[in-house]
Design a protein around this motif. Structure first.
Motif: not given
Length: 188
Positions: A54-76
């Protein structure tokens, strides 16, 4: 709040604020299913692998004043969605991309083998929905859900042969690095 994107506008790596890096304390596959259209053997392999890896990494931050969540899986694979404050440290978002391709969305080998085995470069609609509930004011821990759905697009002559495939995860995360991931100001 729902965001409709006609391209892949929120790509991994585009965060321009400080990033909060989160590790998964637990991940529970809640749903993994494929409807008609996909070869049953390929669908079964995909269902097994999205449950076992399943998902194994999460990054949270902002891009162009929009907060976003980025979820990563082992298959890239990278699943990205904008999230907005719903109050009480709850952040929710849903992003839909129409006429998507595997390469255009940074989907890895598992999704490529599911979708492109018979039609390389075929197009589909792609939805990512996330909910994060942070347990404290410094946003160090959260529990949440992630849903990722692939469905047949209506806007292309080069459609992937898939009616719908859906995976959902429940999870608990802890921040391991980074500072303000774009949430403090949004939570006021």
């Amino acid at each position: 709040m729902r965001f409709l994107l006609i391209g892949s506008l929120l790509l991994a790596g585009c965060i321009d604020s400080e990033v909060g890096y989160y590790d998964f304390d637990s991940v529970t596959p809640l749903v993994a299913t494929c409807g008609a259209g996909v070869d049953a053997g390929r669908a079964a392999v995909w269902i097994d692998v999205v449950q076992d890896a399943p998902i194994d990494d999460l990054r949270v931050g902002s891009a162009d004043a929009v907060t976003q969540a980025q979820f990563f899986r082992p298959d890239a694979s990278v699943f990205v969605t904008a999230i907005t404050n719903q109050g009480d440290r709850v952040f929710v978002g849903e992003t839909t991309t129409e006429n998507a391709t595997v390469d255009g969305l940074d989907l890895g080998s598992d999704f490529s083998s599911l979708l492109e085995a018979d039609s390389v470069g075929c197009e589909f609609d792609f939805r990512v929905g996330a909910e994060l509930t942070f347990g404290d004011e410094d946003f160090a821990q959260a529990d949440g859900r992630l849903s990722v759905e692939i469905s047949e697009t209506q806007l292309s002559d080069n459609r992937c042969p898939v009616v719908s495939c859906l995976v959902e995860y429940g999870f608990i995360v802890t921040r391991t690095a980074g500072g303000n991931p774009g949430l403090w100001g949004a939570s006021e």
